[in-house]
Design a protein around this motif. Structure first.
Motif, mmCIF file in Angstrom:
data_model
loop_
_atom_site.group_PDB
_atom_site.id
_atom_site.type_symbol
_atom_site.label_atom_id
_atom_site.label_comp_id
_atom_site.label_asym_id
_atom_site.label_seq_id
_atom_site.Cartn_x
_atom_site.Cartn_y
_atom_site.Cartn_z
ATOM 1 N N ASP A 40 0.659 -1.047 -0.266
ATOM 2 C CA ASP A 40 -0.199 0.011 -0.101
ATOM 3 C C ASP A 40 0.283 1.280 0.175
ATOM 4 O O ASP A 40 0.090 2.331 -0.481
ATOM 5 C CB ASP A 40 -0.959 0.017 1.095
ATOM 6 C CG ASP A 40 -1.417 1.257 1.400
ATOM 7 O OD1 ASP A 40 -2.584 1.430 0.117
ATOM 8 O OD2 ASP A 40 -2.384 1.857 1.735
ATOM 9 N N VAL A 60 -3.842 -2.226 6.640
ATOM 10 C CA VAL A 60 -4.147 -3.049 5.031
ATOM 11 C C VAL A 60 -3.675 -4.241 5.603
ATOM 12 O O VAL A 60 -2.305 -4.304 6.184
ATOM 13 C CB VAL A 60 -2.983 -2.556 3.963
ATOM 14 C CG1 VAL A 60 -3.147 -2.872 2.798
ATOM 15 C CG2 VAL A 60 -3.998 -0.483 3.992
ATOM 16 N N ASP A 64 -7.237 -7.575 2.869
ATOM 17 C CA ASP A 64 -7.596 -6.341 1.799
ATOM 18 C C ASP A 64 -7.419 -6.327 0.431
ATOM 19 O O ASP A 64 -7.864 -5.387 -0.458
ATOM 20 C CB ASP A 64 -7.360 -4.489 2.971
ATOM 21 C CG ASP A 64 -7.576 -4.793 4.292
ATOM 22 O OD1 ASP A 64 -8.979 -5.177 4.359
ATOM 23 O OD2 ASP A 64 -7.007 -4.401 5.678
#
Length: 71
Positions: A40, A60, A64
């Motif tokens: 991320d 995250v 996810d």
């Protein structure tokens, strides 16, 4: 980039709705990350925002990311 058990603990606390400041600080820190946080972060650094749901920085999980690609 070092791995840290603290990141796993912070994410677990956050997902159980235990919104303690320590967990937010650990998740937002870039001193250590788990794989999904690093992914991320890399996208974010490239100007791509993977999540637009208002989640806390570093919040995250691998699940996810899997949900984003429909896995």
């Amino acid at each position: 980039m070092p791995y840290s058990a603290a990141d796993y603990l912070a994410l677990a606390l956050w997902h159980f709705r235990l919104r303690i400041p320590w967990a937010r600080k650990v998740m937002a820190s870039r001193a250590s990350m788990i794989c999904s946080e690093l992914c991320d972060f890399a996208y974010e650094a490239a100007g791509v925002h993977l999540f637009t749901d208002g989640r806390a920085p570093g919040d995250v999980t691998p699940a996810d990311l899997a949900a984003l690609i429909g896995a």
